[in-house]
Scaffold this motif. Structure first.
Motif, short mmCIF file in Angstrom:
data_model
loop_
_atom_site.label_atom_id
_atom_site.label_comp_id
_atom_site.label_asym_id
_atom_site.label_seq_id
_atom_site.Cartn_x
_atom_site.Cartn_y
_atom_site.Cartn_z
N LYS A 272 0.85 -1.18 0.00
CA LYS A 272 0.00 0.00 0.00
C LYS A 272 0.89 1.23 0.00
O LYS A 272 1.88 1.31 0.72
N VAL A 273 0.52 2.21 -0.81
CA VAL A 273 1.26 3.46 -0.89
C VAL A 273 0.33 4.59 -0.48
O VAL A 273 -0.76 4.74 -1.04
N ASN A 274 0.77 5.36 0.49
CA ASN A 274 0.04 6.56 0.90
C ASN A 274 0.85 7.77 0.45
O ASN A 274 2.03 7.87 0.77
N LEU A 275 0.22 8.66 -0.30
CA LEU A 275 0.89 9.89 -0.73
C LEU A 275 0.52 11.00 0.25
O LEU A 275 -0.65 11.28 0.46
N LEU A 276 1.53 11.60 0.84
CA LEU A 276 1.34 12.70 1.78
C LEU A 276 1.85 13.96 1.11
O LEU A 276 3.06 14.14 0.97
N ASP A 277 0.95 14.80 0.66
CA ASP A 277 1.33 16.02 -0.04
C ASP A 277 1.64 17.09 0.99
O ASP A 277 0.79 17.45 1.80
N THR A 278 2.87 17.56 0.99
CA THR A 278 3.26 18.59 1.94
C THR A 278 3.63 19.85 1.19
O THR A 278 4.26 19.79 0.13
N PRO A 279 3.28 21.00 1.72
CA PRO A 279 3.66 22.25 1.05
C PRO A 279 5.16 22.46 1.14
O PRO A 279 5.78 22.13 2.15
N GLY A 280 5.73 22.98 0.09
CA GLY A 280 7.16 23.26 0.08
C GLY A 280 7.49 24.63 0.64
O GLY A 280 8.64 24.94 0.90
N HIS A 281 6.48 25.46 0.86
CA HIS A 281 6.70 26.83 1.33
C HIS A 281 7.28 26.81 2.74
O HIS A 281 6.88 26.02 3.58
N LYS A 282 8.21 27.71 3.01
CA LYS A 282 8.92 27.71 4.30
C LYS A 282 7.99 27.96 5.49
O LYS A 282 8.29 27.52 6.59
N ASP A 283 6.85 28.61 5.29
CA ASP A 283 5.91 28.84 6.39
C ASP A 283 5.33 27.54 6.93
O ASP A 283 4.81 27.50 8.05
N PHE A 284 5.39 26.48 6.14
CA PHE A 284 4.86 25.20 6.56
C PHE A 284 5.96 24.19 6.85
O PHE A 284 5.72 22.99 6.90
N GLY A 285 7.17 24.68 7.05
CA GLY A 285 8.33 23.81 7.23
C GLY A 285 8.19 22.79 8.33
O GLY A 285 8.51 21.62 8.15
N GLU A 286 7.69 23.19 9.47
CA GLU A 286 7.57 22.24 10.60
C GLU A 286 6.63 21.09 10.26
O GLU A 286 6.89 19.95 10.60
N ASP A 287 5.50 21.39 9.60
CA ASP A 287 4.56 20.34 9.19
C ASP A 287 5.23 19.36 8.24
O ASP A 287 5.06 18.15 8.34
N THR A 288 5.99 19.91 7.31
CA THR A 288 6.67 19.07 6.32
C THR A 288 7.74 18.21 6.98
O THR A 288 7.86 17.02 6.70
N TYR A 289 8.50 18.78 7.91
CA TYR A 289 9.53 18.00 8.63
C TYR A 289 8.90 16.84 9.39
O TYR A 289 9.41 15.73 9.37
N ARG A 290 7.77 17.10 10.06
CA ARG A 290 7.09 16.02 10.81
C ARG A 290 6.62 14.92 9.86
O ARG A 290 6.71 13.74 10.18
N THR A 291 6.11 15.31 8.72
CA THR A 291 5.64 14.32 7.74
C THR A 291 6.81 13.48 7.23
O THR A 291 6.71 12.26 7.13
N LEU A 292 7.93 14.12 6.95
CA LEU A 292 9.10 13.39 6.44
C LEU A 292 9.62 12.37 7.46
O LEU A 292 10.11 11.31 7.09
N ILE A 293 9.50 12.68 8.73
CA ILE A 293 9.95 11.75 9.76
C ILE A 293 9.13 10.46 9.73
O ILE A 293 9.64 9.38 10.00
N ALA A 294 7.86 10.56 9.33
CA ALA A 294 6.98 9.39 9.31
C ALA A 294 7.01 8.65 7.97
O ALA A 294 6.46 7.57 7.86
N ALA A 295 7.66 9.22 6.97
CA ALA A 295 7.62 8.64 5.62
C ALA A 295 8.77 7.67 5.39
O ALA A 295 9.81 7.74 6.04
N ASP A 296 8.55 6.75 4.45
CA ASP A 296 9.58 5.78 4.05
C ASP A 296 10.39 6.26 2.86
O ASP A 296 11.51 5.81 2.64
N SER A 297 9.80 7.14 2.05
CA SER A 297 10.49 7.68 0.88
C SER A 297 9.85 9.02 0.55
O SER A 297 8.84 9.39 1.13
N ALA A 298 10.48 9.73 -0.40
CA ALA A 298 9.97 11.06 -0.74
C ALA A 298 9.96 11.25 -2.25
O ALA A 298 10.77 10.68 -2.97
N ALA A 299 9.03 12.07 -2.69
CA ALA A 299 8.98 12.51 -4.08
C ALA A 299 9.34 13.99 -4.08
O ALA A 299 8.70 14.79 -3.39
N MET A 300 10.37 14.34 -4.81
CA MET A 300 10.85 15.72 -4.84
C MET A 300 10.44 16.35 -6.17
O MET A 300 10.74 15.82 -7.23
N LEU A 301 9.74 17.48 -6.08
CA LEU A 301 9.32 18.22 -7.27
C LEU A 301 10.32 19.34 -7.53
O LEU A 301 10.63 20.11 -6.63
#
Length: 186
Positions: free
Chosen positions: A1-30
């Motif tokens: 099963k693959v769950n896609l977690l879309d996180t904003p790249g904008h610096k104002d949302f950095g903490e949310d994105t960092y927390r999401t990355l800690i829980a992820a197994d891999s990342a897709a970089m745009l």
């Protein structure tokens, strides 16, 4: 099963994105075809690097004028210190973007503005003259030159390097028109 977690790249949302990355197994970089690797991408990449997280890269907005595919690869490799393995390769960029050559499948995906679904052509490798049909000669010549260069310097895909976050499979396309996104997801 693959769950896609879309996180904003904008610096104002950095903490949310960092927390999401800690829980992820891999990342897709745009990567934006015009801007390349942006400052916030560098910061997020460092989190991935610390975790030795596998990263797949999508060079977006190939339907707009921007850096060449080779410049984008160079930007990722030099800025982030990670090798790239192009899975697809664009035939033209900007208003002259005609499609994607899938290096692993030997298929040409021909895109037409207004259509999400490409015409898919089986080709006999990147030298197949079918790829040059319907494109300006200079675009086709550049495609051949770039592919010649790629084939001479790239080795085979290294799964272990990918899994350790040292090598990124890279695809190209346009999310706005949904061109190449399905190939990236596959």
């Amino acid at each position: 099963k693959v769950n896609l977690l879309d996180t904003p790249g904008h610096k104002d949302f950095g903490e949310d994105t960092y927390r999401t990355l800690i829980a992820a197994d891999s990342a897709a970089m745009l990567i934006d075809a015009a801007k390349g690797v942006e400052a916030q991408t560098r910061k997020l990449y460092e989190v991935c690097r610390m975790r030795k997280m596998p990263i797949m890269t999508f060079a977006n907005k190939m339907d707009r004028e921007g850096k060449s595919p080779l410049e984008l690869i160079d930007d990722v490799e030099n800025t982030l210190g990670m090798s790239c393995f192009p899975v697809t390769w664009p035939v033209g960029i900007g208003s002259r973007f005609k499609g994607l050559y899938h290096r692993l499948e030997d298929k040409l995906y021909v895109y037409t503005k207004g259509n999400e679904k490409p015409e898919i052509l089986d080709v006999k490798g990147w030298r197949d003259p079918i790829i040059g049909e319907g494109v300006d000669q200079d675009i086709y010549d550049l495609f051949l030159e770039e592919m010649e260069m790629l084939e001479s310097i790239l080795s085979q895909f290294d799964r272990e390097m990918y899994l350790s976050g040292e090598l990124s499979p890279m695809s190209f396309g346009s999310a706005k028109y949904n061109w190449g996104v399905d190939l990236f997801m596959d």
